[in-house]
Each structure stands twice: as C-alpha cells, then as structure tokens.
Design an enzyme around this catalytic site. Sequence first.
Site, PDB file in Angstrom:
ATOM      1  N   HIS A 133      -6.924  -8.192  -7.173  1.00  0.00           N
ATOM      2  CA  HIS A 133      -8.060  -7.576  -6.508  1.00  0.00           C
ATOM      3  C   HIS A 133      -9.198  -7.667  -7.134  1.00  0.00           C
ATOM      4  CE1 HIS A 133      -9.092  -4.149  -3.882  1.00  0.00           C
ATOM      5  NE2 HIS A 133     -10.407  -4.127  -4.721  1.00  0.00           N
ATOM      6  N   MET A 174       0.686  -1.400   0.031  1.00  0.00           N
ATOM      7  CA  MET A 174       0.176  -0.056   0.096  1.00  0.00           C
ATOM      8  C   MET A 174       0.884   1.126  -0.148  1.00  0.00           C
ATOM      9  SD  MET A 174      -3.075  -1.073   2.725  1.00  0.00           S
ATOM     10  CE  MET A 174      -1.823  -1.859   3.841  1.00  0.00           C
ATOM     11  N   LYS A 214       0.560  -8.405  -9.701  1.00  0.00           N
ATOM     12  CA  LYS A 214      -0.930  -7.874  -9.182  1.00  0.00           C
ATOM     13  C   LYS A 214      -1.743  -7.244  -9.998  1.00  0.00           C
ATOM     14  CE  LYS A 214      -2.793  -6.331  -4.754  1.00  0.00           C
ATOM     15  NZ  LYS A 214      -3.655  -5.200  -5.074  1.00  0.00           N
ATOM     16  N   GLY A 264      -5.077  -5.891   3.022  1.00  0.00           N
ATOM     17  CA  GLY A 264      -4.606  -4.437   2.627  1.00  0.00           C
ATOM     18  C   GLY A 264      -5.311  -3.506   3.781  1.00  0.00           C
ATOM     19  N   ASN A 298      -7.523 -10.933  -3.260  1.00  0.00           N
ATOM     20  CA  ASN A 298      -7.403  -9.391  -2.600  1.00  0.00           C
ATOM     21  C   ASN A 298      -8.972  -8.820  -2.494  1.00  0.00           C
ATOM     22  OD1 ASN A 298      -6.030  -6.499  -3.300  1.00  0.00           O
ATOM     23  ND2 ASN A 298      -6.134  -7.469  -1.208  1.00  0.00           N
ATOM     24  N   GLY A 299      -9.354  -8.009  -1.377  1.00  0.00           N
ATOM     25  CA  GLY A 299     -10.377  -7.202  -1.891  1.00  0.00           C
ATOM     26  C   GLY A 299     -11.658  -7.526  -0.697  1.00  0.00           C
ATOM     27  N   CYS A 303      -2.976  -0.856  -9.340  1.00  0.00           N
ATOM     28  CA  CYS A 303      -3.246   0.421  -8.851  1.00  0.00           C
ATOM     29  C   CYS A 303      -4.123   1.229  -9.692  1.00  0.00           C
ATOM     30  CB  CYS A 303      -1.909   1.203  -8.542  1.00  0.00           C
ATOM     31  SG  CYS A 303      -2.389   2.944  -7.939  1.00  0.00           S
TER      32      CYS A 303
END
Length: 326
Positions: free
Chosen positions: A174, A23, A144, A229, A205-206, A105
């Site tokens: 994500h 992050m 990612k 995260g 992820n998420g 991102c």
Amino acid sequence: MVTFQSMQIGQFKLNNRLIAAPMAGISDKPFRQLCLENGAALAVSEMLSSNPDVWKTPKSKHRLIHDDCGIKSVQIAGSDPTEMALAARVNVDSGAEIIDINMGCPAKKVNKKLAGSALLQHPKLVESILTEVVNAVEVPVTLKIRTGWDKDNRNCLEIAKIAEACGIKALSIHGRTKACLFNGEAEYDSIRLVKESVSIPIIANGDIINPIKAKAVLDLTGADAIMIGRAAQGKPWIFQEIQHYLDTGELLPKKTLSEIRSFVLPHIEAIHSFYGEEKGYRIARKHVAWYLADYTPDDQFRRSFNALETASAQLEALEVFFENHY
C-alpha cells in the site's frame, strides 16, 4: 492497452492482474465471491488474529471457513512468530491455499499489539515472523506492507529484500506509510523502486479507484498486479470495468440502476444466509449504503433502511426502492 502478463503465486497462476484486497469487516465470503464473479483473479480474506484465544469467537469462526470458489487466500495478523506459524497451520488445515501476512494495517487496536504496520519498525522481528510462517506450511506465503512507519522512516525496500530472502512468494504494497493512514496521495514511486529491486511479484495498492487510474498505476509502478480495496465497496463490478479497459482501452458504460439491482439483492440475501438473521441484517446495512450512495443523496432511504430489523423487511424495502426508481 496493457499487454497481459500472467502472475504466479507459488503454484497458482492468476488469470489476470486484479486482486481484491482484504478489508476487515468487509471481505467476508459473500463479498469475496462477488468480487471473483466480477473479474477479480484473487480475493484475500479479511484479517484473522494469530491469537488462539479468539479463534472460537463467532467472528473468527466465520473467517475460518474456507470453502469459497477460487483460490483460497487467508490473511493472518500478529507479532509472535510461534503464534503466527500456528495460525498459518490452522488455516491451511481449514482449507487455505495461500497464507497472507498482514504488516500493513494502520489501525490503533492492531498496532498497539505490535501487529500490522507497527512491525515495520522492527525488521528483525519481521524476518523471524516470515521465516517461522514460511517454514510452518507447505502453501505459498505472501506479505502485505506499507511503505514504512512514517515519512522519515520509509523502509519498504529493506522489508521487501527480507521478504524475498525468507521465501515470500508475492508482496503487496500500500503506497502510504502507517502514519499517513489513508490520507494524502499514494507513493507509487516507492512501489516502483521495490519492483525494480527484487524478483518476487509485486502488487500495487492504494487509490486505485477506476480503470484509468488502474492502468496508470500499472504503468507507473511496473507492478505485476494491482489490489483494489475501498473502490470495490458497493461496486464489485469494478474488476470487470478495469479488465475491459486494460484489454480494449475503452470504458464500459455506467451500470444502470436495474443492473445494480441484480447485484444488490443476491448479495444481501447471501449476507443474511451466511451470518444468520440478526447479524446479517446489521452487516447488510453498510453494503446497501455503498451500493445506493449515488441514488439516495438526501440520506432518507438509508436512515429508514437502517431502522429495519429483519432480513425480510430489508429485502422488501430494497424491492420497493428499485421499483420506484426505474
């Protein structure tokens, strides 16, 4: 109960299925070490630009220091295959043991440079970047991504197959598109589709905010691991809570304020030491706000704390706060 299955990234065997997400502005050395100490098997560093012009800035110099405990995984971002390969080599020379490529991102300042999740629009460029980076270093390379650019252009499966063919050793997804940012619910069905379609390890992820959700995501996606995260901000012990639940099916009791104190003070001291006085006290503010959010609902302490401009004043204020609240 979730039966433990070890996950391998290249030559590295993780000791559990929990990974601390990279992050920006958060996953610095003090934070990563805290996550590792509290049960994360791997803590990925915050994003480093592939542009060599910025490598000598104070921010980048801090991110180039790879003397952490645990496996050293460093994330890089950019859109030029040659620059990305060079960035990978520089980081490996600085001690990185895994290179992670950011194509997830959603930030405008990253996407306008055709980096981060903007790359999902260009599979051929994705392939070129992955090929160049994998060929440039001897260490494992991971990736990612998000599920796609927007809801009409979900191409995570296509990107996953490209990644597998290029030699990527693990893929984090994500469960949102770039257009979704952090809104709406994560698309675990998309992650499951990828997991069923490729052989490389998949990391989900998420929206993984607690132990119950963590188990549900592992069950829903079939993922090899999960990445935490935002839920670790002000709560680095979430990894310990999740692992305990996966092992026993039982929830650990909520941390007492006395226990939280034992996390906050060493963490803030580590931030001051790592960044130096002036930058350290500024960075410490957001972490203190996260740690104490449930205990300072009127925001008065946060405002007074943020007005302090020395490390010693911050530590003294925290000592007084904890003395007065338990």
